[in-house]
Design an enzyme around this catalytic site. Structure first.
Site, PDB file in Angstrom:
ATOM      1  N   LEU A  66       3.825   4.487   8.167  1.00 52.07           N
ATOM      2  CA  LEU A  66       2.572   5.204   8.348  1.00 52.07           C
ATOM      3  C   LEU A  66       1.697   4.945   7.131  1.00 52.07           C
ATOM      4  O   LEU A  66       1.833   5.581   6.085  1.00 52.07           O
ATOM      5  CB  LEU A  66       2.829   6.694   8.542  1.00 52.07           C
ATOM      6  CG  LEU A  66       3.786   7.076   9.688  1.00 52.07           C
ATOM      7  CD1 LEU A  66       3.840   8.581   9.862  1.00 52.07           C
ATOM      8  CD2 LEU A  66       3.386   6.406  10.993  1.00 52.07           C
ATOM      9  N   ASP A  67       0.780   4.000   7.289  1.00 49.57           N
ATOM     10  CA  ASP A  67      -0.015   3.508   6.167  1.00 49.57           C
ATOM     11  C   ASP A  67      -1.064   4.536   5.741  1.00 49.57           C
ATOM     12  O   ASP A  67      -1.790   5.085   6.579  1.00 49.57           O
ATOM     13  CB  ASP A  67      -0.708   2.201   6.571  1.00 49.57           C
ATOM     14  CG  ASP A  67      -1.624   1.674   5.489  1.00 49.57           C
ATOM     15  OD1 ASP A  67      -1.121   1.321   4.417  1.00 49.57           O
ATOM     16  OD2 ASP A  67      -2.852   1.659   5.722  1.00 49.57           O
ATOM     17  N   ALA A  68      -1.147   4.775   4.429  1.00 52.36           N
ATOM     18  CA  ALA A  68      -2.186   5.637   3.840  1.00 52.36           C
ATOM     19  C   ALA A  68      -2.294   6.980   4.539  1.00 52.36           C
ATOM     20  O   ALA A  68      -3.375   7.581   4.610  1.00 52.36           O
ATOM     21  CB  ALA A  68      -3.544   4.916   3.854  1.00 52.36           C
TER      22      ALA A  68
END
Length: 586
Positions: free
Chosen positions: A241-243
Protein backbone atom coordinates in the site's frame (compact mmCIF):
# COMPACT_ATOMS: atom_id res chain seq x y z
CA UNK A 1 -29.21 -18.41 12.07
CA UNK A 2 -26.27 -16.04 11.72
CA UNK A 3 -24.52 -16.69 8.41
CA UNK A 4 -20.98 -15.92 7.36
CA UNK A 5 -22.43 -13.35 4.95
CA UNK A 6 -24.16 -11.59 7.86
CA UNK A 7 -20.97 -11.62 9.95
CA UNK A 8 -18.90 -10.19 7.09
CA UNK A 9 -21.56 -7.63 6.14
CA UNK A 10 -21.83 -6.35 9.72
CA UNK A 11 -18.05 -6.12 10.03
CA UNK A 12 -17.77 -4.11 6.79
CA UNK A 13 -20.56 -1.81 7.98
CA UNK A 14 -18.67 -1.31 11.25
CA UNK A 15 -15.60 -0.13 9.27
CA UNK A 16 -17.72 2.15 7.09
CA UNK A 17 -19.47 3.71 10.08
CA UNK A 18 -16.05 4.66 11.49
CA UNK A 19 -14.68 5.95 8.17
CA UNK A 20 -17.66 8.03 7.14
CA UNK A 21 -18.93 9.08 10.58
CA UNK A 22 -18.66 12.76 9.65
CA UNK A 23 -19.35 12.43 5.92
CA UNK A 24 -22.88 12.52 4.48
CA UNK A 25 -23.23 9.66 1.99
CA UNK A 26 -25.57 9.56 -0.99
CA UNK A 27 -26.33 5.87 -0.42
CA UNK A 28 -27.12 3.79 2.70
CA UNK A 29 -24.14 2.25 4.49
CA UNK A 30 -25.60 -1.25 4.22
CA UNK A 31 -25.88 -0.83 0.44
CA UNK A 32 -22.28 0.38 0.21
CA UNK A 33 -21.16 -2.60 2.32
CA UNK A 34 -22.90 -5.01 -0.07
CA UNK A 35 -21.31 -3.31 -3.09
CA UNK A 36 -17.83 -3.57 -1.57
CA UNK A 37 -18.29 -7.25 -0.73
CA UNK A 38 -19.38 -7.96 -4.30
CA UNK A 39 -16.50 -5.88 -5.72
CA UNK A 40 -13.95 -8.05 -3.91
CA UNK A 41 -15.55 -11.08 -5.59
CA UNK A 42 -17.94 -12.43 -2.95
CA UNK A 43 -21.37 -12.99 -4.46
CA UNK A 44 -22.76 -15.77 -2.30
CA UNK A 45 -22.21 -17.52 1.01
CA UNK A 46 -20.00 -20.19 -0.57
CA UNK A 47 -17.51 -17.54 -1.76
CA UNK A 48 -16.63 -16.55 1.80
CA UNK A 49 -13.54 -17.90 3.56
CA UNK A 50 -13.62 -17.33 7.30
CA UNK A 51 -10.05 -16.39 8.32
CA UNK A 52 -8.29 -17.65 11.43
CA UNK A 53 -6.65 -15.03 13.62
CA UNK A 54 -2.91 -14.89 14.42
CA UNK A 55 -1.79 -17.22 11.62
CA UNK A 56 1.66 -16.72 10.09
CA UNK A 57 1.41 -17.20 6.32
CA UNK A 58 5.21 -17.00 6.02
CA UNK A 59 8.32 -18.73 7.30
CA UNK A 60 12.13 -18.58 7.17
CA UNK A 61 12.15 -19.51 3.47
CA UNK A 62 10.37 -16.33 2.43
CA UNK A 63 12.49 -13.74 0.68
CA UNK A 64 11.29 -10.85 -1.49
CA UNK A 65 13.29 -9.38 -4.36
CA UNK A 66 12.38 -5.76 -5.14
CA UNK A 67 12.81 -4.81 -8.80
CA UNK A 68 11.47 -2.74 -11.63
CA UNK A 69 9.99 -4.64 -14.52
CA UNK A 70 12.85 -3.36 -16.69
CA UNK A 71 15.80 -3.42 -14.25
CA UNK A 72 17.33 -5.95 -16.66
CA UNK A 73 16.70 -5.63 -20.40
CA UNK A 74 17.66 -7.71 -23.41
CA UNK A 75 17.42 -6.67 -27.03
CA UNK A 76 14.43 -8.13 -28.86
CA UNK A 77 12.75 -9.36 -25.66
CA UNK A 78 10.00 -7.95 -23.47
CA UNK A 79 11.54 -6.78 -20.17
CA UNK A 80 9.16 -8.88 -18.05
CA UNK A 81 10.27 -11.96 -20.01
CA UNK A 82 13.90 -10.98 -19.43
CA UNK A 83 13.19 -10.54 -15.70
CA UNK A 84 11.54 -13.97 -15.53
CA UNK A 85 14.50 -15.62 -17.26
CA UNK A 86 16.98 -13.72 -15.05
CA UNK A 87 15.19 -14.86 -11.90
CA UNK A 88 15.21 -18.46 -13.06
CA UNK A 89 18.91 -18.37 -13.90
CA UNK A 90 20.36 -16.45 -10.96
CA UNK A 91 17.80 -16.44 -8.14
CA UNK A 92 15.87 -19.74 -8.26
CA UNK A 93 17.53 -21.09 -5.10
CA UNK A 94 17.35 -17.85 -3.13
CA UNK A 95 14.26 -15.81 -4.03
CA UNK A 96 10.67 -17.05 -3.79
CA UNK A 97 8.76 -13.74 -3.94
CA UNK A 98 9.15 -10.83 -6.34
CA UNK A 99 7.99 -7.26 -5.82
CA UNK A 100 7.65 -5.79 -9.30
CA UNK A 101 7.48 -2.04 -8.78
CA UNK A 102 4.55 -0.34 -10.57
CA UNK A 103 4.23 -2.06 -13.93
CA UNK A 104 1.34 0.06 -15.21
CA UNK A 105 1.26 2.88 -17.76
CA UNK A 106 2.62 5.97 -16.01
CA UNK A 107 3.63 9.57 -16.64
CA UNK A 108 6.36 10.20 -14.03
CA UNK A 109 8.15 9.02 -10.87
CA UNK A 110 9.25 5.74 -12.49
CA UNK A 111 5.77 4.24 -12.26
CA UNK A 112 4.28 5.84 -9.16
CA UNK A 113 2.19 8.25 -11.22
CA UNK A 114 -0.24 5.71 -12.64
CA UNK A 115 -2.25 6.50 -15.77
CA UNK A 116 -4.22 3.25 -15.93
CA UNK A 117 -4.46 0.78 -13.03
CA UNK A 118 -6.04 -1.95 -15.14
CA UNK A 119 -3.34 -2.55 -17.76
CA UNK A 120 0.35 -3.39 -17.95
CA UNK A 121 2.78 -0.90 -19.44
CA UNK A 122 3.13 -2.28 -22.96
CA UNK A 123 6.85 -1.41 -23.01
CA UNK A 124 7.28 -4.05 -20.26
CA UNK A 125 4.88 -6.74 -21.49
CA UNK A 126 1.31 -7.64 -20.60
CA UNK A 127 -0.73 -9.52 -18.03
CA UNK A 128 0.44 -12.82 -19.51
CA UNK A 129 4.04 -12.11 -18.44
CA UNK A 130 2.91 -10.88 -15.01
CA UNK A 131 0.86 -14.03 -14.45
CA UNK A 132 3.80 -16.21 -15.57
CA UNK A 133 6.04 -14.66 -12.91
CA UNK A 134 3.20 -14.98 -10.38
CA UNK A 135 2.91 -18.68 -11.20
CA UNK A 136 6.49 -19.45 -10.12
CA UNK A 137 7.09 -16.70 -7.55
CA UNK A 138 4.89 -14.98 -5.00
CA UNK A 139 3.94 -11.71 -6.70
CA UNK A 140 4.00 -8.48 -4.70
CA UNK A 141 2.19 -5.65 -6.47
CA UNK A 142 1.88 -1.97 -5.70
CA UNK A 143 -1.45 -0.47 -4.87
CA UNK A 144 -0.69 3.20 -5.56
CA UNK A 145 -3.66 4.28 -3.47
CA UNK A 146 -2.98 7.90 -2.48
CA UNK A 147 -2.72 9.47 -5.93
CA UNK A 148 -2.69 8.87 -9.66
CA UNK A 149 -1.35 10.58 -12.76
CA UNK A 150 -2.68 13.96 -13.87
CA UNK A 151 -2.78 12.33 -17.32
CA UNK A 152 -5.17 9.56 -16.23
CA UNK A 153 -8.66 9.30 -17.72
CA UNK A 154 -10.05 9.89 -14.24
CA UNK A 155 -8.31 13.25 -13.91
CA UNK A 156 -9.17 14.23 -17.47
CA UNK A 157 -12.81 13.61 -16.52
CA UNK A 158 -12.30 15.74 -13.42
CA UNK A 159 -11.16 18.58 -15.68
CA UNK A 160 -14.15 18.04 -18.00
CA UNK A 161 -16.50 17.77 -15.02
CA UNK A 162 -18.17 14.57 -16.16
CA UNK A 163 -17.63 10.82 -16.37
CA UNK A 164 -15.90 8.30 -14.06
CA UNK A 165 -13.34 10.05 -11.87
CA UNK A 166 -14.87 13.51 -12.19
CA UNK A 167 -15.40 13.59 -8.41
CA UNK A 168 -12.41 11.47 -7.36
CA UNK A 169 -9.91 14.18 -6.38
CA UNK A 170 -9.28 16.16 -3.21
CA UNK A 171 -9.37 19.92 -3.51
CA UNK A 172 -8.79 22.75 -1.06
CA UNK A 173 -8.64 26.52 -1.07
CA UNK A 174 -5.41 28.54 -1.06
CA UNK A 175 -7.03 30.43 1.83
CA UNK A 176 -7.26 27.28 3.99
CA UNK A 177 -4.84 26.90 6.88
CA UNK A 178 -2.53 24.21 5.51
CA UNK A 179 0.42 25.05 7.75
CA UNK A 180 0.22 21.79 9.69
CA UNK A 181 0.23 19.49 6.64
CA UNK A 182 3.12 17.01 6.70
CA UNK A 183 5.02 17.24 3.42
CA UNK A 184 7.48 14.74 1.93
CA UNK A 185 8.39 17.21 -0.84
CA UNK A 186 9.12 20.92 -1.26
CA UNK A 187 6.77 21.47 -4.24
CA UNK A 188 3.60 23.54 -3.64
CA UNK A 189 0.83 21.43 -2.10
CA UNK A 190 -2.01 22.76 -4.27
CA UNK A 191 -2.14 22.63 -8.06
CA UNK A 192 -4.29 25.29 -9.70
CA UNK A 193 -6.37 23.55 -12.37
CA UNK A 194 -8.89 25.03 -14.79
CA UNK A 195 -11.95 22.79 -15.03
CA UNK A 196 -15.43 22.93 -16.52
CA UNK A 197 -16.59 23.82 -13.01
CA UNK A 198 -14.15 26.70 -12.65
CA UNK A 199 -10.73 27.02 -11.07
CA UNK A 200 -9.99 24.20 -8.63
CA UNK A 201 -6.96 23.69 -6.41
CA UNK A 202 -6.05 20.00 -6.41
CA UNK A 203 -4.16 18.47 -3.51
CA UNK A 204 -0.77 17.04 -4.55
CA UNK A 205 1.19 15.43 -1.71
CA UNK A 206 4.12 14.43 -3.93
CA UNK A 207 4.14 16.32 -7.24
CA UNK A 208 1.79 18.21 -9.52
CA UNK A 209 1.69 15.17 -11.81
CA UNK A 210 0.48 13.05 -8.86
CA UNK A 211 -3.02 14.19 -7.94
CA UNK A 212 -4.46 12.96 -4.64
CA UNK A 213 -7.69 10.99 -4.36
CA UNK A 214 -10.59 12.05 -2.17
CA UNK A 215 -11.60 8.98 -0.16
CA UNK A 216 -14.48 10.93 1.37
CA UNK A 217 -16.18 9.83 -1.86
CA UNK A 218 -17.04 6.11 -1.41
CA UNK A 219 -16.83 5.60 -5.18
CA UNK A 220 -13.06 6.01 -4.86
CA UNK A 221 -13.01 3.19 -2.33
CA UNK A 222 -15.16 1.01 -4.59
CA UNK A 223 -12.82 1.67 -7.52
CA UNK A 224 -9.82 0.49 -5.52
CA UNK A 225 -11.55 -2.67 -4.31
CA UNK A 226 -12.21 -3.45 -8.00
CA UNK A 227 -8.50 -2.89 -8.69
CA UNK A 228 -7.49 -5.21 -5.83
CA UNK A 229 -9.79 -7.92 -7.19
CA UNK A 230 -8.19 -7.57 -10.65
CA UNK A 231 -4.69 -7.94 -9.21
CA UNK A 232 -5.73 -11.00 -7.21
CA UNK A 233 -7.10 -12.55 -10.41
CA UNK A 234 -3.74 -11.89 -12.09
CA UNK A 235 -1.84 -13.70 -9.32
CA UNK A 236 -0.92 -11.07 -6.73
CA UNK A 237 -0.32 -12.52 -3.26
CA UNK A 238 1.15 -9.46 -1.53
CA UNK A 239 -0.07 -5.87 -1.78
CA UNK A 240 2.19 -2.93 -1.01
CA UNK A 241 0.00 0.00 0.00
CA UNK A 242 2.05 2.87 -1.39
CA UNK A 243 2.15 6.19 0.52
CA UNK A 244 -0.95 5.07 2.39
CA UNK A 245 -0.24 7.24 5.46
CA UNK A 246 -1.37 10.30 3.46
CA UNK A 247 -4.65 8.76 2.26
CA UNK A 248 -7.19 10.74 4.32
CA UNK A 249 -7.08 14.51 4.53
CA UNK A 250 -8.78 16.89 6.94
CA UNK A 251 -7.97 20.57 6.45
CA UNK A 252 -6.53 22.01 9.65
CA UNK A 253 -4.70 18.78 10.61
CA UNK A 254 -1.34 17.30 9.62
CA UNK A 255 -3.18 15.03 7.12
CA UNK A 256 -1.05 11.99 7.92
CA UNK A 257 -1.86 8.83 9.91
CA UNK A 258 -5.44 9.95 10.49
CA UNK A 259 -7.89 7.57 12.13
CA UNK A 260 -9.84 7.15 8.87
CA UNK A 261 -6.66 6.04 7.06
CA UNK A 262 -6.17 3.22 9.56
CA UNK A 263 -9.83 2.24 9.26
CA UNK A 264 -9.64 2.09 5.44
CA UNK A 265 -6.70 -0.32 5.74
CA UNK A 266 -8.66 -2.45 8.22
CA UNK A 267 -11.58 -2.51 5.81
CA UNK A 268 -9.35 -3.64 2.93
CA UNK A 269 -7.87 -6.30 5.24
CA UNK A 270 -11.36 -7.56 6.15
CA UNK A 271 -12.45 -7.80 2.52
CA UNK A 272 -9.26 -9.45 1.25
CA UNK A 273 -8.90 -12.01 4.04
CA UNK A 274 -12.47 -13.27 3.48
CA UNK A 275 -11.45 -14.05 -0.11
CA UNK A 276 -7.99 -15.52 0.61
CA UNK A 277 -6.51 -15.26 4.13
CA UNK A 278 -3.00 -15.88 2.78
CA UNK A 279 -2.95 -12.61 0.79
CA UNK A 280 -0.78 -10.10 2.66
CA UNK A 281 -1.03 -6.33 3.05
CA UNK A 282 2.19 -4.40 3.63
CA UNK A 283 1.99 -0.70 4.48
CA UNK A 284 4.65 1.58 3.00
CA UNK A 285 4.73 4.32 5.63
CA UNK A 286 7.98 6.30 5.54
CA UNK A 287 7.42 7.98 8.90
CA UNK A 288 8.92 8.06 12.40
CA UNK A 289 9.15 4.64 14.03
CA UNK A 290 6.51 5.09 16.74
CA UNK A 291 3.94 6.13 14.12
CA UNK A 292 4.93 3.31 11.79
CA UNK A 293 4.23 0.68 14.45
CA UNK A 294 0.59 1.77 14.69
CA UNK A 295 -0.10 0.24 11.26
CA UNK A 296 -0.13 -3.24 12.82
CA UNK A 297 -3.38 -2.19 14.50
CA UNK A 298 -4.44 -4.99 16.81
CA UNK A 299 -3.32 -7.65 14.32
CA UNK A 300 -6.26 -6.48 12.21
CA UNK A 301 -4.58 -3.95 9.95
CA UNK A 302 -1.33 -4.50 8.02
CA UNK A 303 0.13 -8.00 8.06
CA UNK A 304 3.57 -6.41 7.73
CA UNK A 305 5.05 -2.93 7.98
CA UNK A 306 8.15 -1.64 6.25
CA UNK A 307 10.91 -1.38 8.86
CA UNK A 308 11.90 2.08 7.66
CA UNK A 309 14.19 2.89 10.59
CA UNK A 310 16.53 0.01 9.77
CA UNK A 311 18.28 1.47 6.65
CA UNK A 312 19.48 4.76 8.16
CA UNK A 313 20.38 3.17 11.50
CA UNK A 314 22.30 0.28 9.94
CA UNK A 315 24.17 2.48 7.46
CA UNK A 316 25.01 4.89 10.28
CA UNK A 317 26.29 1.99 12.38
CA UNK A 318 28.61 0.70 9.67
CA UNK A 319 30.06 4.06 8.64
CA UNK A 320 30.67 5.20 12.23
CA UNK A 321 31.75 1.83 13.65
CA UNK A 322 29.38 2.40 16.57
CA UNK A 323 26.20 0.36 17.11
CA UNK A 324 24.77 2.23 20.10
CA UNK A 325 21.85 3.75 18.19
CA UNK A 326 21.02 0.56 16.31
CA UNK A 327 21.18 -1.47 19.51
CA UNK A 328 18.98 0.98 21.40
CA UNK A 329 16.40 0.87 18.61
CA UNK A 330 16.30 -2.92 18.24
CA UNK A 331 15.88 -3.28 22.00
CA UNK A 332 12.88 -0.96 21.85
CA UNK A 333 11.12 -2.76 18.99
CA UNK A 334 8.15 -4.81 20.20
CA UNK A 335 8.05 -8.39 18.92
CA UNK A 336 5.43 -8.72 16.21
CA UNK A 337 2.60 -10.91 17.41
CA UNK A 338 1.62 -13.94 15.36
CA UNK A 339 -0.25 -12.92 12.24
CA UNK A 340 1.96 -9.85 11.83
CA UNK A 341 5.62 -9.35 10.99
CA UNK A 342 8.18 -6.75 9.99
CA UNK A 343 9.26 -6.27 6.40
CA UNK A 344 13.00 -5.65 6.64
CA UNK A 345 14.92 -3.89 3.92
CA UNK A 346 18.06 -1.78 3.73
CA UNK A 347 17.89 -0.69 0.08
CA UNK A 348 15.06 0.06 -2.31
CA UNK A 349 14.17 2.06 -5.42
CA UNK A 350 13.83 5.03 -3.08
CA UNK A 351 16.66 6.45 -1.04
CA UNK A 352 17.62 6.01 2.59
CA UNK A 353 14.76 7.75 4.40
CA UNK A 354 15.73 10.10 7.20
CA UNK A 355 12.32 10.79 8.77
CA UNK A 356 12.29 7.27 10.28
CA UNK A 357 15.57 8.16 12.02
CA UNK A 358 13.98 11.13 13.78
CA UNK A 359 14.06 10.58 17.52
CA UNK A 360 16.56 7.74 17.03
CA UNK A 361 19.56 9.66 15.68
CA UNK A 362 20.22 13.19 16.90
CA UNK A 363 20.60 16.04 14.41
CA UNK A 364 24.39 15.95 14.62
CA UNK A 365 24.45 12.23 13.75
CA UNK A 366 22.06 12.79 10.83
CA UNK A 367 24.15 15.73 9.59
CA UNK A 368 27.33 13.64 9.67
CA UNK A 369 25.58 10.76 7.90
CA UNK A 370 24.33 13.12 5.17
CA UNK A 371 27.81 14.63 4.76
CA UNK A 372 29.43 11.18 4.53
CA UNK A 373 26.93 10.00 1.93
CA UNK A 374 27.50 13.14 -0.14
CA UNK A 375 31.23 12.43 0.03
CA UNK A 376 30.47 8.96 -1.36
CA UNK A 377 28.61 10.46 -4.34
CA UNK A 378 25.12 10.46 -2.87
CA UNK A 379 22.43 13.07 -3.54
CA UNK A 380 19.96 14.53 -1.06
CA UNK A 381 16.19 14.95 -1.50
CA UNK A 382 14.61 17.63 0.65
CA UNK A 383 11.28 18.26 2.32
CA UNK A 384 9.67 21.34 3.80
CA UNK A 385 9.43 21.37 7.59
CA UNK A 386 6.49 22.81 9.54
CA UNK A 387 8.35 26.13 9.73
CA UNK A 388 9.04 26.26 6.00
CA UNK A 389 12.68 25.19 6.32
CA UNK A 390 14.21 22.63 4.00
CA UNK A 391 15.23 19.46 5.80
CA UNK A 392 16.89 16.33 4.35
CA UNK A 393 14.14 13.80 3.59
CA UNK A 394 16.19 10.98 2.11
CA UNK A 395 19.67 10.13 0.87
CA UNK A 396 19.81 9.00 -2.75
CA UNK A 397 22.65 6.53 -3.21
CA UNK A 398 23.09 2.84 -3.95
CA UNK A 399 23.66 0.82 -0.80
CA UNK A 400 26.86 -0.60 -2.29
CA UNK A 401 28.37 2.88 -2.62
CA UNK A 402 26.90 4.05 0.70
CA UNK A 403 29.06 1.42 2.38
CA UNK A 404 32.29 2.09 0.48
CA UNK A 405 33.95 3.46 3.60
CA UNK A 406 33.48 5.13 6.95
CA UNK A 407 33.22 8.71 8.15
CA UNK A 408 37.00 8.74 7.65
CA UNK A 409 36.58 8.10 3.92
CA UNK A 410 36.60 5.18 1.44
CA UNK A 411 38.60 2.07 2.34
CA UNK A 412 39.24 -1.52 1.25
CA UNK A 413 36.33 -3.07 3.17
CA UNK A 414 33.45 -2.10 0.85
CA UNK A 415 32.26 -5.59 -0.07
CA UNK A 416 32.75 -6.97 3.45
CA UNK A 417 30.86 -4.03 4.96
CA UNK A 418 28.07 -4.49 2.39
CA UNK A 419 27.76 -8.21 3.13
CA UNK A 420 27.82 -7.49 6.87
CA UNK A 421 24.82 -5.18 6.46
CA UNK A 422 22.86 -7.95 4.75
CA UNK A 423 23.95 -10.61 7.22
CA UNK A 424 22.48 -8.47 10.01
CA UNK A 425 19.26 -7.80 8.09
CA UNK A 426 18.79 -11.43 6.99
CA UNK A 427 19.05 -12.67 10.58
CA UNK A 428 16.62 -10.17 12.11
CA UNK A 429 13.02 -10.78 13.07
CA UNK A 430 10.89 -10.24 9.96
CA UNK A 431 10.71 -11.02 6.24
CA UNK A 432 13.72 -9.76 4.25
CA UNK A 433 13.28 -7.67 1.13
CA UNK A 434 16.34 -7.32 -1.08
CA UNK A 435 16.60 -4.77 -3.88
CA UNK A 436 17.85 -6.30 -7.14
CA UNK A 437 20.75 -3.83 -7.23
CA UNK A 438 21.90 -5.09 -3.84
CA UNK A 439 22.00 -8.66 -5.18
CA UNK A 440 24.08 -7.33 -8.07
CA UNK A 441 26.39 -4.91 -6.21
CA UNK A 442 25.35 -2.00 -8.43
CA UNK A 443 27.15 1.35 -8.08
CA UNK A 444 25.72 4.87 -8.42
CA UNK A 445 24.24 5.60 -11.85
CA UNK A 446 25.25 9.23 -12.42
CA UNK A 447 24.38 9.05 -16.11
CA UNK A 448 20.75 8.27 -15.33
CA UNK A 449 20.60 11.14 -12.84
CA UNK A 450 21.87 13.49 -15.56
CA UNK A 451 19.35 12.14 -18.07
CA UNK A 452 16.31 12.33 -15.80
CA UNK A 453 17.21 15.24 -13.55
CA UNK A 454 15.95 13.12 -10.63
CA UNK A 455 18.19 12.30 -7.66
CA UNK A 456 16.42 8.99 -7.08
CA UNK A 457 17.55 7.74 -10.50
CA UNK A 458 21.00 7.17 -8.99
CA UNK A 459 19.73 3.84 -7.63
CA UNK A 460 17.56 2.79 -10.57
CA UNK A 461 20.09 1.50 -13.11
CA UNK A 462 18.81 -0.47 -16.06
CA UNK A 463 21.20 -3.34 -16.80
CA UNK A 464 21.67 -4.71 -20.33
CA UNK A 465 21.60 -8.49 -19.88
CA UNK A 466 24.70 -9.48 -21.91
CA UNK A 467 26.81 -6.86 -20.09
CA UNK A 468 25.46 -7.96 -16.72
CA UNK A 469 25.97 -11.66 -17.42
CA UNK A 470 29.58 -11.01 -18.42
CA UNK A 471 30.19 -9.23 -15.12
CA UNK A 472 28.41 -11.91 -13.09
CA UNK A 473 30.50 -14.58 -14.81
CA UNK A 474 33.76 -12.75 -14.00
CA UNK A 475 35.06 -13.96 -10.61
CA UNK A 476 36.99 -10.70 -10.12
CA UNK A 477 34.06 -8.31 -10.56
CA UNK A 478 32.28 -6.74 -7.58
CA UNK A 479 29.01 -8.02 -9.06
CA UNK A 480 30.11 -11.67 -9.08
CA UNK A 481 31.53 -11.41 -5.56
CA UNK A 482 28.40 -9.78 -4.18
CA UNK A 483 25.92 -12.16 -5.84
CA UNK A 484 27.93 -15.20 -4.74
CA UNK A 485 28.19 -14.14 -1.11
CA UNK A 486 24.63 -12.83 -0.91
CA UNK A 487 23.29 -16.08 -2.35
CA UNK A 488 25.28 -18.12 0.16
CA UNK A 489 23.87 -16.16 3.10
CA UNK A 490 20.31 -16.41 1.83
CA UNK A 491 20.53 -20.14 1.27
CA UNK A 492 21.80 -20.63 4.84
CA UNK A 493 19.08 -18.39 6.27
CA UNK A 494 16.31 -20.24 4.46
CA UNK A 495 17.15 -23.54 6.19
CA UNK A 496 17.26 -22.32 9.81
CA UNK A 497 14.06 -22.56 11.85
CA UNK A 498 15.43 -19.90 14.22
CA UNK A 499 15.23 -17.41 11.35
CA UNK A 500 11.45 -17.70 11.08
CA UNK A 501 10.15 -14.10 10.83
CA UNK A 502 8.35 -14.52 14.17
CA UNK A 503 11.07 -16.44 16.03
CA UNK A 504 12.05 -14.89 19.36
CA UNK A 505 14.78 -12.24 19.27
CA UNK A 506 17.00 -11.00 22.11
CA UNK A 507 19.59 -8.24 21.93
CA UNK A 508 23.13 -9.02 23.15
CA UNK A 509 25.26 -6.53 25.06
CA UNK A 510 28.76 -6.75 23.59
CA UNK A 511 30.04 -3.17 23.48
CA UNK A 512 29.78 -0.54 20.76
CA UNK A 513 31.85 -2.27 18.04
CA UNK A 514 30.08 -5.64 18.22
CA UNK A 515 26.42 -5.86 17.30
CA UNK A 516 24.66 -9.04 18.30
CA UNK A 517 21.32 -10.65 18.93
CA UNK A 518 20.02 -14.19 19.34
CA UNK A 519 17.09 -15.91 17.66
CA UNK A 520 15.18 -18.90 18.99
CA UNK A 521 12.91 -21.04 16.82
CA UNK A 522 9.19 -21.18 17.55
CA UNK A 523 9.54 -24.74 18.87
CA UNK A 524 12.50 -23.57 21.04
CA UNK A 525 14.75 -26.30 19.64
CA UNK A 526 17.20 -24.08 17.73
CA UNK A 527 19.09 -21.02 18.90
CA UNK A 528 21.30 -18.90 16.65
CA UNK A 529 23.60 -16.19 17.97
CA UNK A 530 24.10 -13.53 15.28
CA UNK A 531 27.20 -11.46 15.98
CA UNK A 532 28.80 -8.86 13.71
CA UNK A 533 31.97 -6.81 13.97
CA UNK A 534 30.70 -3.46 12.72
CA UNK A 535 34.13 -1.79 12.88
CA UNK A 536 37.18 -1.62 10.60
CA UNK A 537 39.40 -3.32 13.21
CA UNK A 538 39.64 -6.91 14.45
CA UNK A 539 37.51 -7.60 17.50
CA UNK A 540 37.70 -10.51 19.92
CA UNK A 541 34.72 -11.96 21.72
CA UNK A 542 34.65 -14.40 24.62
CA UNK A 543 32.15 -17.11 23.75
CA UNK A 544 31.24 -17.60 27.40
CA UNK A 545 29.88 -14.03 27.36
CA UNK A 546 26.98 -15.15 25.18
CA UNK A 547 26.16 -18.13 27.40
CA UNK A 548 26.34 -21.02 24.94
CA UNK A 549 24.78 -24.06 26.61
CA UNK A 550 27.54 -26.55 27.39
CA UNK A 551 25.45 -29.64 26.67
CA UNK A 552 24.72 -28.55 23.07
CA UNK A 553 26.93 -28.93 20.00
CA UNK A 554 27.66 -25.55 18.40
CA UNK A 555 28.45 -24.74 14.78
CA UNK A 556 29.22 -21.46 13.00
CA UNK A 557 26.84 -21.67 10.05
CA UNK A 558 28.64 -19.40 7.57
CA UNK A 559 32.17 -20.81 7.83
CA UNK A 560 30.98 -24.29 8.93
CA UNK A 561 33.49 -24.14 11.80
CA UNK A 562 32.63 -26.42 14.74
CA UNK A 563 32.85 -24.73 18.16
CA UNK A 564 34.81 -27.12 20.39
CA UNK A 565 35.40 -24.84 23.36
CA UNK A 566 32.51 -22.64 24.50
CA UNK A 567 34.89 -20.75 26.79
CA UNK A 568 37.33 -19.80 24.04
CA UNK A 569 37.94 -16.42 22.43
CA UNK A 570 36.92 -15.89 18.81
CA UNK A 571 38.47 -13.21 16.62
CA UNK A 572 36.23 -11.42 14.13
CA UNK A 573 37.77 -9.72 11.13
CA UNK A 574 36.50 -6.25 10.17
CA UNK A 575 32.82 -6.54 9.23
CA UNK A 576 32.72 -10.30 9.75
CA UNK A 577 29.43 -11.84 10.84
CA UNK A 578 29.07 -15.18 12.58
CA UNK A 579 25.90 -17.21 13.07
CA UNK A 580 26.50 -19.70 15.89
CA UNK A 581 23.82 -22.40 16.06
CA UNK A 582 23.15 -25.36 18.31
CA UNK A 583 21.24 -27.16 15.59
CA UNK A 584 22.15 -27.03 11.94
CA UNK A 585 19.07 -27.45 9.78
CA UNK A 586 20.99 -27.91 6.52
Amino acid sequence: MTTNWTILHEKVMHHLDAIYADIPLDLPVDTLASQLIKSIGIHQEEDIVMPDAYVNYWDEQDMVMITYGDSVINQGELPLTTLYNFLNKYCKTTINNVHILPFFPFSSDDGFSVIDYSSVNESLGDWEQISLIARDYGLMADLVINHCSARSAWFENFVKGEGPGSDFFFTASPDDDLSMVTRPRVSPLLRETQTANGTRHVWCTFSHDQVDFDFRNPRVLLAFIDIIRLYIDKGSKIFRLDAVAFLWKVVGTNCINLMQTHEVIRLIRTLVEHVDPSILLITETNIPNSENLTYFGNANEAHAIYNFSLPPLLVNTLVTGDCRYLKSWIMSMPPAQNGTTYFNFIASHDGIGLRPAEGLLDEEEISELVHTMQHFGGKISWRASAHGQQKPYEINITLFDALQGTTKGPDKWQIDRFICAHAIMLAMEGIPGIYIHSMLGTSNDYEKVANTGQNRSINRKRWVLPELEALLDSPYSQHHKVLTRMSQLIRIRKTQAAFHPNATQYTLQMGDQIFGFSRQSLDRKQSVFCISNISDHEQSILLSDINLVGTDNWLELISREVIHDINAFMTLQPYQTIWISNQDSE
